[in-house]
Design a protein around this motif. Structure first.
Motif, PDB file in Angstrom:
ATOM      1  N   THR A   1       0.922  -1.176  -0.080  1.00 47.35           N
ATOM      2  CA  THR A   1      -0.063  -0.047  -0.099  1.00 47.35           C
ATOM      3  C   THR A   1       0.902   1.242  -0.254  1.00 47.35           C
ATOM      4  OG1 THR A   1      -1.730  -1.259   1.297  1.00 47.35           O
ATOM      5  CG2 THR A   1      -1.701   1.168   1.161  1.00 47.35           C
ATOM      6  N   TRP A   2       2.039   1.248   0.810  1.00 41.25           N
ATOM      7  CA  TRP A   2       2.838   2.413   0.771  1.00 41.25           C
ATOM      8  C   TRP A   2       3.439   2.602  -0.526  1.00 41.25           C
ATOM      9  CZ3 TRP A   2       8.029   2.716  -0.288  1.00 41.25           C
ATOM     10  CH2 TRP A   2       8.760   3.841  -0.192  1.00 41.25           C
ATOM     11  N   VAL A   3       4.110   1.308  -1.107  1.00 39.21           N
ATOM     12  CA  VAL A   3       4.520   1.515  -2.592  1.00 39.21           C
ATOM     13  C   VAL A   3       3.363   2.313  -3.608  1.00 39.21           C
ATOM     14  CG1 VAL A   3       5.141  -0.042  -4.566  1.00 39.21           C
ATOM     15  CG2 VAL A   3       6.180  -0.585  -2.159  1.00 39.21           C
TER      16      VAL A   3
ATOM     17  N   ILE B   1       5.706  16.050  -0.143  1.00 44.01           N
ATOM     18  CA  ILE B   1       4.507  15.504  -0.262  1.00 44.01           C
ATOM     19  C   ILE B   1       4.816  14.144  -0.661  1.00 44.01           C
ATOM     20  CG2 ILE B   1       2.038  15.423  -1.689  1.00 44.01           C
ATOM     21  CD1 ILE B   1       2.259  18.612  -1.475  1.00 44.01           C
ATOM     22  N   ALA B   2       5.565  14.039  -1.646  1.00 44.49           N
ATOM     23  CA  ALA B   2       5.815  12.538  -2.168  1.00 44.49           C
ATOM     24  C   ALA B   2       6.555  11.765  -1.316  1.00 44.49           C
ATOM     25  CB  ALA B   2       6.745  12.751  -3.422  1.00 44.49           C
ATOM     26  N   VAL B   3       7.297  12.235  -0.386  1.00 50.15           N
ATOM     27  CA  VAL B   3       7.945  11.377   0.566  1.00 50.15           C
ATOM     28  C   VAL B   3       7.266  11.141   1.790  1.00 50.15           C
ATOM     29  CG1 VAL B   3      10.115  11.609   2.309  1.00 50.15           C
ATOM     30  CG2 VAL B   3      10.430  12.380   0.064  1.00 50.15           C
ATOM     31  N   TRP B   4       6.439  12.153   2.411  1.00 52.39           N
ATOM     32  CA  TRP B   4       5.568  12.007   3.370  1.00 52.39           C
ATOM     33  C   TRP B   4       4.184  11.447   3.206  1.00 52.39           C
ATOM     34  CZ3 TRP B   4       9.087  11.091   7.097  1.00 52.39           C
ATOM     35  CH2 TRP B   4      10.527  11.792   6.881  1.00 52.39           C
TER      36      TRP B   4
ATOM     37  N   VAL C   1       1.527   8.805   5.442  1.00 53.21           N
ATOM     38  CA  VAL C   1      -0.010   9.281   6.123  1.00 53.21           C
ATOM     39  C   VAL C   1      -1.152   8.651   5.342  1.00 53.21           C
ATOM     40  CG1 VAL C   1      -1.451  11.324   6.188  1.00 53.21           C
ATOM     41  CG2 VAL C   1       0.968  11.648   6.487  1.00 53.21           C
ATOM     42  N   LEU C   2      -1.120   8.519   4.072  1.00 52.15           N
ATOM     43  CA  LEU C   2      -2.221   7.811   3.249  1.00 52.15           C
ATOM     44  C   LEU C   2      -2.287   6.448   3.575  1.00 52.15           C
ATOM     45  CD1 LEU C   2      -1.638   9.614  -0.093  1.00 52.15           C
ATOM     46  CD2 LEU C   2      -3.490   9.873   1.578  1.00 52.15           C
ATOM     47  N   THR C   3      -1.024   5.520   3.671  1.00 54.12           N
ATOM     48  CA  THR C   3      -1.312   4.208   4.146  1.00 54.12           C
ATOM     49  C   THR C   3      -1.550   3.822   5.332  1.00 54.12           C
ATOM     50  OG1 THR C   3       0.876   3.715   2.796  1.00 54.12           O
ATOM     51  CG2 THR C   3       0.446   2.338   4.462  1.00 54.12           C
ATOM     52  N   ALA C   4      -1.340   4.973   6.281  1.00 48.08           N
ATOM     53  CA  ALA C   4      -1.910   4.878   7.863  1.00 48.08           C
ATOM     54  C   ALA C   4      -3.352   4.968   7.928  1.00 48.08           C
ATOM     55  CB  ALA C   4      -1.172   5.791   8.554  1.00 48.08           C
ATOM     56  N   ILE C   5      -3.656   6.232   7.149  1.00 49.77           N
ATOM     57  CA  ILE C   5      -5.260   6.360   7.152  1.00 49.77           C
ATOM     58  C   ILE C   5      -5.870   5.226   6.586  1.00 49.77           C
ATOM     59  CG2 ILE C   5      -6.911   7.790   5.966  1.00 49.77           C
ATOM     60  CD1 ILE C   5      -5.065  10.076   6.585  1.00 49.77           C
ATOM     61  N   LEU C   6      -5.693   4.704   5.497  1.00 52.21           N
ATOM     62  CA  LEU C   6      -6.378   3.471   4.888  1.00 52.21           C
ATOM     63  C   LEU C   6      -6.094   2.221   5.725  1.00 52.21           C
ATOM     64  CD1 LEU C   6      -7.457   2.337   2.255  1.00 52.21           C
ATOM     65  CD2 LEU C   6      -5.336   1.258   1.744  1.00 52.21           C
TER      66      LEU C   6
END
Length: 157
Positions: free
Chosen positions: A100-102, A133-136, A140-145
């Motif tokens: 998901t992070w990938v 934005i591209a690094v962090w 954030v998006l992975t954690a939220i999902l």
């Protein structure tokens, strides 16, 4: 008085260079080596670039994971049940979270490159912002999902 060696100076043969900063090219010219990671100060755009390359390699692993899942489907319900059990294990969840992070990293870095290819955001401040934005963002998006998936009961340990 000591002076630094000049690349074109005949007395500065690369074999005599004690600093390792010069090299003799195939055409016989003495030229300085390109700057290396030890010379350059780390910058967020470098991190974003390296992360993008890492996600390309990891996406290959993810594609093999999907192909394996499709192959398991062809072997019937028992094989699929085994695969589903593996995917639901802590190791499988770790792989899922990593993939998901990938995916998010690939999307955000790809968007950054698409914007840059349109010659937008190439100045220092916008480039830094998009790199942050591209690094962090993928973290954030992975954690939220995954928090949503666990909170709604779609995934559990």
């Amino acid at each position: 008085m000591s002076s630094s060696p000049l690349p074109g100076d005949a007395s500065n043969d690369p074999t005599d260079d004690q600093t390792g900063r010069f090299v003799r090219q195939p055409n016989g010219r003495v030229r300085p080596l390109s700057p290396h990671m030890q010379i350059w100060r780390w910058h967020i755009t470098m991190v974003a670039s390296i992360a993008f390359r890492v996600t390309i390699g990891a996406a290959t692993f993810g594609a093999m994971f999907v192909i394996g899942w499709l192959a398991v489907l062809a072997f019937g319900p028992e094989a699929h049940a085994t695969f589903a059990a593996l995917a639901g294990s802590p190791l499988g969840l770790l792989i899922g979270i990593g993939l998901t992070w990938v995916l998010f990293s690939f999307m955000l870095n790809g968007g950054r490159h698409l914007i840059n290819d349109a010659t937008i955001g190439l100045e220092l401040k916008p480039a830094d912002l998009m790199s942050h934005i591209a690094v962090w963002g993928p973290f954030v998006l992975t954690a939220i999902l995954w928090i949503v998936l666990f909170a709604t009961g779609r995934v559990s340990l």
